[in-house]
Design an enzyme around this catalytic site. Structure first.
Site, short mmCIF file in Angstrom:
data_model
loop_
_atom_site.label_atom_id
_atom_site.label_comp_id
_atom_site.label_asym_id
_atom_site.label_seq_id
_atom_site.Cartn_x
_atom_site.Cartn_y
_atom_site.Cartn_z
N SER A 163 -24.44 -21.20 -38.46
CA SER A 163 -24.25 -19.78 -38.76
C SER A 163 -24.08 -19.59 -40.25
O SER A 163 -23.57 -20.50 -40.95
CB SER A 163 -22.98 -19.29 -38.05
OG SER A 163 -22.56 -18.06 -38.58
N TYR A 183 -14.00 -20.81 -36.66
CA TYR A 183 -15.45 -20.70 -36.49
C TYR A 183 -16.17 -21.09 -37.79
O TYR A 183 -17.13 -21.85 -37.79
CB TYR A 183 -15.81 -19.27 -36.08
CG TYR A 183 -17.26 -19.08 -35.72
CD1 TYR A 183 -17.74 -19.42 -34.46
CD2 TYR A 183 -18.17 -18.54 -36.64
CE1 TYR A 183 -19.08 -19.25 -34.12
CE2 TYR A 183 -19.50 -18.35 -36.31
CZ TYR A 183 -19.97 -18.70 -35.06
OH TYR A 183 -21.29 -18.54 -34.72
N VAL A 203 -15.13 -22.98 -40.25
CA VAL A 203 -15.02 -24.42 -40.54
C VAL A 203 -15.92 -25.22 -39.61
O VAL A 203 -16.59 -26.17 -40.03
CB VAL A 203 -13.54 -24.88 -40.43
CG1 VAL A 203 -13.44 -26.39 -40.60
CG2 VAL A 203 -12.70 -24.16 -41.49
N1 LIG Z 1 -24.98 -14.31 -31.64
C1 LIG Z 1 -24.90 -14.43 -32.96
O1 LIG Z 1 -24.94 -13.44 -33.72
C2 LIG Z 1 -24.82 -15.80 -33.58
C3 LIG Z 1 -24.88 -15.88 -34.98
C4 LIG Z 1 -24.83 -17.14 -35.57
C5 LIG Z 1 -24.74 -18.27 -34.79
N2 LIG Z 1 -24.67 -18.16 -33.44
C6 LIG Z 1 -24.57 -19.40 -32.66
O2 LIG Z 1 -25.57 -19.44 -31.66
C7 LIG Z 1 -25.11 -20.22 -30.53
C8 LIG Z 1 -25.32 -19.42 -29.26
O3 LIG Z 1 -24.58 -18.22 -29.39
P1 LIG Z 1 -24.80 -16.95 -28.43
O4 LIG Z 1 -24.73 -15.76 -29.31
O5 LIG Z 1 -25.94 -17.15 -27.54
O6 LIG Z 1 -23.41 -17.01 -27.61
P2 LIG Z 1 -23.05 -16.64 -26.10
O7 LIG Z 1 -23.96 -15.58 -25.62
O8 LIG Z 1 -21.59 -16.41 -26.10
O9 LIG Z 1 -23.40 -17.98 -25.31
C9 LIG Z 1 -22.69 -19.16 -25.58
C10 LIG Z 1 -23.14 -20.24 -24.64
O10 LIG Z 1 -22.37 -21.43 -24.92
C11 LIG Z 1 -21.93 -21.94 -23.68
N3 LIG Z 1 -20.72 -22.77 -23.79
C12 LIG Z 1 -19.49 -22.43 -24.21
N4 LIG Z 1 -18.65 -23.50 -24.11
C13 LIG Z 1 -19.39 -24.52 -23.61
C14 LIG Z 1 -19.12 -25.88 -23.28
N5 LIG Z 1 -17.90 -26.41 -23.41
N6 LIG Z 1 -20.14 -26.66 -22.80
C15 LIG Z 1 -21.37 -26.14 -22.64
N7 LIG Z 1 -21.68 -24.86 -22.91
C16 LIG Z 1 -20.70 -24.07 -23.40
C17 LIG Z 1 -21.69 -20.73 -22.81
O11 LIG Z 1 -21.64 -21.12 -21.46
P3 LIG Z 1 -20.79 -20.33 -20.31
O12 LIG Z 1 -21.75 -19.28 -19.82
O13 LIG Z 1 -20.44 -21.40 -19.35
O14 LIG Z 1 -19.58 -19.74 -21.02
C18 LIG Z 1 -22.91 -19.90 -23.17
O15 LIG Z 1 -24.03 -20.32 -22.43
C19 LIG Z 1 -23.65 -20.57 -30.83
O16 LIG Z 1 -23.57 -21.86 -31.34
C20 LIG Z 1 -23.27 -19.53 -31.89
O17 LIG Z 1 -22.20 -19.98 -32.70
C21 LIG Z 1 -24.72 -16.95 -32.80
#
Ligand SMILES: NC(=O)c1ccc[n+]([C@@H]2O[C@H](COP(=O)([O-])OP(=O)(O)OC[C@H]3O[C@@H](n4cnc5c(N)ncnc54)[C@H](OP(=O)(O)O)[C@@H]3O)[C@@H](O)[C@H]2O)c1
Length: 256
Positions: free
Chosen positions: A129, A181, A183
């Site tokens: 990120s 987050y 870090v």
């Molecule tokens: N959305 C943004 O604007 C944004 C920006 C920058 C970076 N990111 C990064 O992109 C990635 C995906 O984010 P997203 O926006 O798609 O988030 P999200 O919609 O909240 O989805 C997160 C996913 O991670 C899974 N997860 C959480 N803990 C887990 C564990 N212990 N083992 C396996 N899976 C686990 C969740 O599974 P469950 O369904 O089981 O909870 C869910 O499928 C993350 O790394 C996030 O930091 C997102």
């Protein structure tokens, strides 16, 4: 690996959001996908909704047992997308521990377990990120993250130092941001550089998807999930001579 070849890719945290969309884009391009989620039933439902070419598997990135069992059953792959992540509310020692467990130690342990299964020329992606940028740290900490001689053990020690400084209430005085987050993602960017250097047979890159409309990003985010996922898919399918060890957004290397 040639960029045009069909590959077998594992995606973590793919029950919803960016991980799910990455699986869909890879499958629609003809690649084989192993869609993983903490709960097998959710992985199976998500895989079914995408269609043929998508296998479902259970993988909790915070559980050594889950990672070891998954690695044992997996077989050869060409790409690993470390996508699972959390952005937890609040800031205390427990939020820090739980955030780092999913966002930093999860990708580290999954990658270490799966590396022997990744084919030569394959791709390892760490979904990071823009929040991983280092301008908000003391210059000493910034220099530590950017130190070219830093190894995995040193990076783990640095992350553990953050956990200790938070639990003793000294993190601000020591120059850390008040955000687990931030870090976790700075550490992922450093990890991409370290793993790329150690594994010249692979591409290892960190990717920022931008601010995306998912459960994590919220509905006010400016980007649709397909646009955010496209940069991750790009880094999952890199071929010979393409970059490694970098941090990218929309296919462009960005500073952190
Ligand atoms: N959305 C943004 O604007 C944004 C920006 C920058 C970076 N990111 C990064 O992109 C990635 C995906 O984010 P997203 O926006 O798609 O988030 P999200 O919609 O909240 O989805 C997160 C996913 O991670 C899974 N997860 C959480 N803990 C887990 C564990 N212990 N083992 C396996 N899976 C686990 C969740 O599974 P469950 O369904 O089981 O909870 C869910 O499928 C993350 O790394 C996030 O930091 C997102």
């Amino acid at each position: 690996m040639l960029a045009s070849e069909k590959l077998r890719a594992v995606v973590t945290g793919a029950s919803r959001g960016l991980g799910f969309e990455v699986c869909g884009q890879l499958a629609r391009a003809g690649h084989q996908v192993v869609l993983t989620a903490r709960e097998l039933a959710r992985a199976e439902a998500a895989a079914r909704s995408i269609g043929p070419g998508v296998e479902a598997a259970e993988l909790d990135v915070t559980s050594g047992e889950s990672i070891a069992g998954f690695a044992k059953r997996l077989g050869p792959i060409d790409a690993l997308v470390n996508n699972a992540g959390v952005s937890l509310r609040g800031f205390d020692a427990s939020v820090v521990r739980n955030t780092l467990a999913v966002n930093f130690f999860g990708p580290l342990h999954v990658t270490q377990a799966l590396l022997p299964l990744v084919s030569d020329g394959g791709n390892v992606v760490l979904v990071s990120s823009g929040m991983g940028e280092l301008s908000v740290y003391s210059s000493a900490l910034r220099a530590h993250f950017l130190d070219e001689s830093l190894e995995v053990e040193g990076l783990v020690a640095l992350v553990e130092e953050f956990e200790r400084d938070v639990s003793t209430g000294r993190h601000t005085a020591r120059g850390w941001p008040t955000s687990a987050y931030r870090v976790s993602k700075a550490a992922l960017n450093a990890l991409a550089r370290i793993l790329a250097k150690k594994n010249p047979r692979l591409h290892v890159n960190a990717v920022c998807p931008g601010w995306v409309r998912t459960d994590m990003g919220g509905q006010s985010a400016p980007r649709a999930v397909d646009a955010g996922a496209a940069g991750i898919v790009w880094a999952t399918t890199l071929g010979a001579g393409e970059p490694t060890g970098g941090f990218f957004r929309d296919r462009k290397r960005i500073p952190w």
